[in-house]
Scaffold this motif. Structure first.
Motif, PDB file in Angstrom:
ATOM      1  N   ILE A  52       0.863  -1.180   0.000  1.00 28.78           N
ATOM      2  CA  ILE A  52       0.000   0.000   0.000  1.00 28.78           C
ATOM      3  C   ILE A  52       0.899   1.230   0.000  1.00 28.78           C
ATOM      4  N   ILE A  53       0.710   2.108  -0.979  1.00 24.29           N
ATOM      5  CA  ILE A  53       1.458   3.364  -1.048  1.00 24.29           C
ATOM      6  C   ILE A  53       0.489   4.489  -0.709  1.00 24.29           C
ATOM      7  N   LEU A  54       0.775   5.206   0.373  1.00 28.61           N
ATOM      8  CA  LEU A  54      -0.153   6.204   0.905  1.00 28.61           C
ATOM      9  C   LEU A  54       0.453   7.597   0.901  1.00 28.61           C
ATOM     10  N   ASP A  55      -0.233   8.544   0.285  1.00 30.65           N
ATOM     11  CA  ASP A  55       0.108   9.943   0.495  1.00 30.65           C
ATOM     12  C   ASP A  55      -0.418  10.339   1.875  1.00 30.65           C
ATOM     13  N   VAL A  56       0.210  11.315   2.507  1.00 27.49           N
ATOM     14  CA  VAL A  56      -0.243  11.752   3.829  1.00 27.49           C
ATOM     15  C   VAL A  56      -1.449  12.672   3.725  1.00 27.49           C
ATOM     16  N   MET A  57      -1.326  13.724   2.919  1.00 27.83           N
ATOM     17  CA  MET A  57      -2.385  14.722   2.820  1.00 27.83           C
ATOM     18  C   MET A  57      -3.348  14.338   1.705  1.00 27.83           C
ATOM     19  N   LEU A  58      -4.546  13.890   2.101  1.00 30.76           N
ATOM     20  CA  LEU A  58      -5.551  13.410   1.156  1.00 30.76           C
ATOM     21  C   LEU A  58      -6.897  14.048   1.461  1.00 30.76           C
ATOM     22  N   PRO A  59      -7.786  14.126   0.482  1.00 32.33           N
ATOM     23  CA  PRO A  59      -9.144  14.583   0.767  1.00 32.33           C
ATOM     24  C   PRO A  59      -9.863  13.603   1.690  1.00 32.33           C
ATOM     25  N   ASN A  60     -10.577  14.118   2.659  1.00 31.77           N
ATOM     26  CA  ASN A  60     -11.489  13.375   3.539  1.00 31.77           C
ATOM     27  C   ASN A  60     -10.815  12.528   4.622  1.00 31.77           C
ATOM     28  N   ARG A  61      -9.731  11.823   4.302  1.00 30.10           N
ATOM     29  CA  ARG A  61      -9.016  11.052   5.322  1.00 30.10           C
ATOM     30  C   ARG A  61      -7.524  11.163   5.057  1.00 30.10           C
ATOM     31  N   THR A  62      -6.740  11.283   6.120  1.00 28.10           N
ATOM     32  CA  THR A  62      -5.291  11.382   5.943  1.00 28.10           C
ATOM     33  C   THR A  62      -4.675   9.999   5.788  1.00 28.10           C
ATOM     34  N   GLY A  63      -3.460   9.988   5.268  1.00 27.78           N
ATOM     35  CA  GLY A  63      -2.734   8.733   5.171  1.00 27.78           C
ATOM     36  C   GLY A  63      -2.475   8.114   6.535  1.00 27.78           C
ATOM     37  N   PHE A  64      -2.275   8.956   7.561  1.00 27.70           N
ATOM     38  CA  PHE A  64      -2.078   8.444   8.918  1.00 27.70           C
ATOM     39  C   PHE A  64      -3.305   7.649   9.369  1.00 27.70           C
ATOM     40  N   GLU A  65      -4.488   8.196   9.119  1.00 24.25           N
ATOM     41  CA  GLU A  65      -5.726   7.527   9.534  1.00 24.25           C
ATOM     42  C   GLU A  65      -5.911   6.209   8.790  1.00 24.25           C
ATOM     43  N   ILE A  66      -5.620   6.217   7.497  1.00 24.46           N
ATOM     44  CA  ILE A  66      -5.769   4.993   6.705  1.00 24.46           C
ATOM     45  C   ILE A  66      -4.796   3.923   7.196  1.00 24.46           C
ATOM     46  N   ALA A  67      -3.553   4.319   7.477  1.00 21.77           N
ATOM     47  CA  ALA A  67      -2.558   3.358   7.963  1.00 21.77           C
ATOM     48  C   ALA A  67      -3.002   2.736   9.284  1.00 21.77           C
ATOM     49  N   ARG A  68      -3.538   3.563  10.180  1.00 16.46           N
ATOM     50  CA  ARG A  68      -4.020   3.020  11.458  1.00 16.46           C
ATOM     51  C   ARG A  68      -5.159   2.030  11.237  1.00 16.46           C
ATOM     52  N   ASP A  69      -6.052   2.344  10.304  1.00 15.26           N
ATOM     53  CA  ASP A  69      -7.161   1.431  10.009  1.00 15.26           C
ATOM     54  C   ASP A  69      -6.653   0.104   9.455  1.00 15.26           C
ATOM     55  N   VAL A  70      -5.632   0.174   8.599  1.00 19.27           N
ATOM     56  CA  VAL A  70      -5.056  -1.044   8.023  1.00 19.27           C
ATOM     57  C   VAL A  70      -4.509  -1.941   9.124  1.00 19.27           C
ATOM     58  N   ARG A  71      -3.795  -1.357  10.072  1.00 23.28           N
ATOM     59  CA  ARG A  71      -3.205  -2.161  11.144  1.00 23.28           C
ATOM     60  C   ARG A  71      -4.274  -2.666  12.118  1.00 23.28           C
ATOM     61  N   LYS A  72      -5.292  -1.864  12.382  1.00 20.24           N
ATOM     62  CA  LYS A  72      -6.377  -2.333  13.250  1.00 20.24           C
ATOM     63  C   LYS A  72      -7.103  -3.517  12.624  1.00 20.24           C
ATOM     64  N   ALA A  73      -7.205  -3.506  11.301  1.00 20.68           N
ATOM     65  CA  ALA A  73      -7.853  -4.614  10.589  1.00 20.68           C
ATOM     66  C   ALA A  73      -6.926  -5.818  10.444  1.00 20.68           C
ATOM     67  N   GLU A  74      -5.685  -5.684  10.947  1.00 22.94           N
ATOM     68  CA  GLU A  74      -4.689  -6.757  10.921  1.00 22.94           C
ATOM     69  C   GLU A  74      -4.340  -7.193   9.503  1.00 22.94           C
ATOM     70  N   LEU A  75      -4.406  -6.254   8.568  1.00 21.34           N
ATOM     71  CA  LEU A  75      -3.927  -6.528   7.218  1.00 21.34           C
ATOM     72  C   LEU A  75      -2.407  -6.484   7.242  1.00 21.34           C
TER      73      LEU A  75
END
Length: 231
Positions: A52-75
């Motif tokens: 997964i390649i994530l930009d930090v500054m994104l519309p609606n959700r930041t890359g930080f938030e997405i990364a945390r969600d990925v780890r919470k989902a244990e992906l």
């Protein structure tokens, strides 16, 4: 590399997104590109990704938030974070969110491709290892197969790089490991992090596992050289 290796690219800058997607596809990867942070979750739910390649500054959700969600989902897909901010705090925040590596904009395309290859290769290698392996750190233990651990912050799932770093330490208890050796063993020669990258990961691991991160007893600094692990 197999043709089935799939990458999710979350990047809202059109020129960068097009360039990265095109060149990853030339390398043989299947690339899904979304430009809105809110679209990352449904896309992740639809496919299994090798990176997964994530930009930090994104519309609606930041890359930080997405990364945390990925780890919470244990992906277990490794995360490469792209940031226009070169400050150490921004990089540490990315690593704390679950990213395995980061790249500061503007970046050289060859470096991004090299880091992508390294992250995917190491993730595949770790999945192929037999279970169950664990690292003991003081009062805590880390399951290297699932990367799950009880920590000072409660249950967490470590990033690929965090687990690989702990595994390296566990193989050489009591031995001083130079930063350059850590970079080669954990990040590989085809990636281009700096020794400061190692220091950032150590800060995170100490906060998770040391009773007093300011006075560590297990992950020790050897001045002007590297680190020593005392279980």
């Amino acid at each position: 590399m197999t043709a089935e290796q799939r990458i999710l690219l979350v990047e809202d800058e059109e020129l960068i997104g097009e360039m990265v997607k095109l060149n990853l596809e030339r390398e043989g990867y299947v690339v899904d590109w979304v430009a809105d942070g809110a679209k990352a979750a449904p896309t992740l739910a639809a496919h299994a990704y090798d990176l997964i390649i994530l930009d930090v500054m994104l519309p609606n959700r930041t890359g930080f938030e997405i990364a945390r969600d990925v780890r919470k989902a244990e992906l277990d897909a490794p995360i490469l974070m792209l940031t226009a901010r070169s400050e150490t705090d921004a990089k540490v925040q990315g690593l704390d969110s679950g990213a395995d590596d980061y790249l500061t904009k503007p970046f050289e395309l060859a470096e991004l491709l090299a880091r992508a290859r390294a992250l995917i290769r190491r993730a595949q290698g770790r999945r192929a290892l037999p279970s169950t392996r664990a690292v003991k750190i003081g009062r805590y233990a880390v399951n290297l197969d699932t990367r799950e651990a009880e920590t000072n912050e409660g249950p967490v799932v470590l990033s690929e790089k965090e687990a690989a770093l702990l595994e390296l330490f566990a193989k050489h208890p009591g031995r001083t490991i130079p930063r350059a050796d850590i970079l080669e063993e954990v990040w590989g020669m085809d990636a281009a992090p700096t020794e400061r990258t190692v220091d950032n990961f150590i800060v995170r691991l100490r906060r998770l596992f040391e009773r007093d991160p300011e006075t560590p007893r297990h992950i020790l600094t050897v001045r002007a050289t590297g680190y020593r692990f005392e279980p």
